[in-house]
Design a protein around this motif. Structure first.
Motif, PDB file in Angstrom:
ATOM      1  N   VAL A 250       0.864  -1.183   0.000  1.00  0.00           N
ATOM      2  CA  VAL A 250       0.000   0.000   0.000  1.00  0.00           C
ATOM      3  C   VAL A 250       0.895   1.225   0.000  1.00  0.00           C
ATOM      4  N   LEU A 251       0.563   2.184  -0.831  1.00  0.00           N
ATOM      5  CA  LEU A 251       1.292   3.455  -0.838  1.00  0.00           C
ATOM      6  C   LEU A 251       0.491   4.468  -0.038  1.00  0.00           C
ATOM      7  N   GLU A 252       1.103   4.982   1.017  1.00  0.00           N
ATOM      8  CA  GLU A 252       0.451   6.021   1.806  1.00  0.00           C
ATOM      9  C   GLU A 252       1.439   7.136   2.053  1.00  0.00           C
ATOM     10  N   PRO A 253       1.197   8.309   1.584  1.00  0.00           N
ATOM     11  CA  PRO A 253      -0.001   8.686   0.834  1.00  0.00           C
ATOM     12  C   PRO A 253       0.146   8.291  -0.638  1.00  0.00           C
ATOM     13  N   ALA A 254      -0.981   8.122  -1.270  1.00  0.00           N
ATOM     14  CA  ALA A 254      -1.023   7.847  -2.711  1.00  0.00           C
ATOM     15  C   ALA A 254      -1.721   9.025  -3.382  1.00  0.00           C
ATOM     16  N   ASP A 255      -1.329   9.299  -4.603  1.00  0.00           N
ATOM     17  CA  ASP A 255      -2.020  10.348  -5.365  1.00  0.00           C
ATOM     18  C   ASP A 255      -3.354   9.830  -5.894  1.00  0.00           C
ATOM     19  N   ILE A 256      -3.383   8.557  -6.233  1.00  0.00           N
ATOM     20  CA  ILE A 256      -4.593   7.928  -6.773  1.00  0.00           C
ATOM     21  C   ILE A 256      -4.731   6.556  -6.136  1.00  0.00           C
ATOM     22  N   SER A 257      -5.910   6.242  -5.656  1.00  0.00           N
ATOM     23  CA  SER A 257      -6.210   4.905  -5.127  1.00  0.00           C
ATOM     24  C   SER A 257      -7.536   4.444  -5.711  1.00  0.00           C
TER      25      SER A 257
ATOM     26  N   VAL B 161     -10.559  -9.183  -4.141  1.00  0.00           N
ATOM     27  CA  VAL B 161     -10.528  -7.768  -3.790  1.00  0.00           C
ATOM     28  C   VAL B 161      -9.153  -7.237  -4.187  1.00  0.00           C
ATOM     29  N   ILE B 162      -9.137  -6.142  -4.933  1.00  0.00           N
ATOM     30  CA  ILE B 162      -7.879  -5.529  -5.368  1.00  0.00           C
ATOM     31  C   ILE B 162      -7.933  -4.033  -5.094  1.00  0.00           C
ATOM     32  N   ARG B 163      -6.858  -3.530  -4.522  1.00  0.00           N
ATOM     33  CA  ARG B 163      -6.672  -2.085  -4.355  1.00  0.00           C
ATOM     34  C   ARG B 163      -5.406  -1.723  -5.105  1.00  0.00           C
ATOM     35  N   ILE B 164      -5.464  -0.628  -5.851  1.00  0.00           N
ATOM     36  CA  ILE B 164      -4.301  -0.129  -6.589  1.00  0.00           C
ATOM     37  C   ILE B 164      -4.016   1.287  -6.111  1.00  0.00           C
ATOM     38  N   ASP B 165      -2.767   1.551  -5.782  1.00  0.00           N
ATOM     39  CA  ASP B 165      -2.316   2.883  -5.373  1.00  0.00           C
ATOM     40  C   ASP B 165      -1.256   3.354  -6.355  1.00  0.00           C
ATOM     41  N   LEU B 166      -1.340   4.635  -6.718  1.00  0.00           N
ATOM     42  CA  LEU B 166      -0.356   5.219  -7.628  1.00  0.00           C
ATOM     43  C   LEU B 166       0.172   6.529  -7.066  1.00  0.00           C
ATOM     44  N   ARG B 167       1.434   6.768  -7.329  1.00  0.00           N
ATOM     45  CA  ARG B 167       2.038   8.089  -7.135  1.00  0.00           C
ATOM     46  C   ARG B 167       2.491   8.545  -8.510  1.00  0.00           C
TER      47      ARG B 167
ATOM     48  N   GLU C 259       4.309  15.483 -14.290  1.00  0.00           N
ATOM     49  CA  GLU C 259       3.873  15.232 -15.672  1.00  0.00           C
ATOM     50  C   GLU C 259       2.827  14.119 -15.739  1.00  0.00           C
ATOM     51  N   ASN C 260       2.256  13.768 -14.581  1.00  0.00           N
ATOM     52  CA  ASN C 260       1.261  12.692 -14.482  1.00  0.00           C
ATOM     53  C   ASN C 260       1.792  11.350 -14.971  1.00  0.00           C
ATOM     54  N   ARG C 261       3.058  11.114 -14.696  1.00  0.00           N
ATOM     55  CA  ARG C 261       3.706   9.843 -15.037  1.00  0.00           C
ATOM     56  C   ARG C 261       3.805   9.009 -13.760  1.00  0.00           C
ATOM     57  N   VAL C 262       3.476   7.725 -13.853  1.00  0.00           N
ATOM     58  CA  VAL C 262       3.519   6.842 -12.690  1.00  0.00           C
ATOM     59  C   VAL C 262       4.966   6.667 -12.244  1.00  0.00           C
ATOM     60  N   VAL C 263       5.247   7.066 -11.009  1.00  0.00           N
ATOM     61  CA  VAL C 263       6.590   6.904 -10.462  1.00  0.00           C
ATOM     62  C   VAL C 263       6.636   5.784  -9.426  1.00  0.00           C
TER      63      VAL C 263
ATOM     64  N   LYS D 133       4.570   5.081 -17.144  1.00  0.00           N
ATOM     65  CA  LYS D 133       3.530   5.476 -18.100  1.00  0.00           C
ATOM     66  C   LYS D 133       2.770   6.687 -17.564  1.00  0.00           C
ATOM     67  N   THR D 134       2.220   7.480 -18.478  1.00  0.00           N
ATOM     68  CA  THR D 134       1.402   8.619 -18.079  1.00  0.00           C
ATOM     69  C   THR D 134      -0.025   8.151 -17.820  1.00  0.00           C
TER      70      THR D 134
END
Length: 107
Positions: A21-28, A39-45, A49-53, A79-80
């Motif tokens: 889990v990414l906390e904080p995440a920009d998108i969950s 059950v799946i949870r996806i977290d992104l930072r 440039e809105n690129r997944v880091v 990826k963006t």
């Protein structure tokens, strides 16, 4: 050929990439399949440039759901968000690499 993909799926299931889990995440985003209990949870930072880091997934489910989440997290690195919006169900199925029956497609 299917045996090679089955080994690939089992490897991702037994040794998931980007699990956690990414906390904080920009998108969950979290979703479930009430028919089978996956059950799946996806977290992104993302960067400026809105690129997944960074990406991570968590949850529980069958080998197909967990392995495909692992494969997807590996695939989306760098990826963006616009590129991610272009992904389809077929793109994910191509990553899995084996034909799935109607019951497994929901995974």
């Amino acid at each position: 050929m299917d045996d090679m993909y089955r080994e690939f799926i089992l490897d991702h299931y037994k040794n998931p990439r980007f699990h956690g889990v990414l906390e904080p995440a920009d998108i969950s985003y979290e979703d479930d399949n009430p028919l089978c209990g996956d059950v799946i949870r996806i977290d992104l930072r993302v960067d400026s440039e809105n690129r997944v880091v960074e990406s991570a997934f968590s949850g529980q489910g069958c080998a197909i759901s967990q392995a495909s989440a692992s494969m997807l997290m590996e695939e989306i690195q760098g990826k963006t968000l616009e590129e991610l919006k272009e992904y389809s169900r077929d793109d994910i199925l191509d990553m899995v690499g084996i034909e799935l029956g109607p019951v497994r497609l929901k995974c």
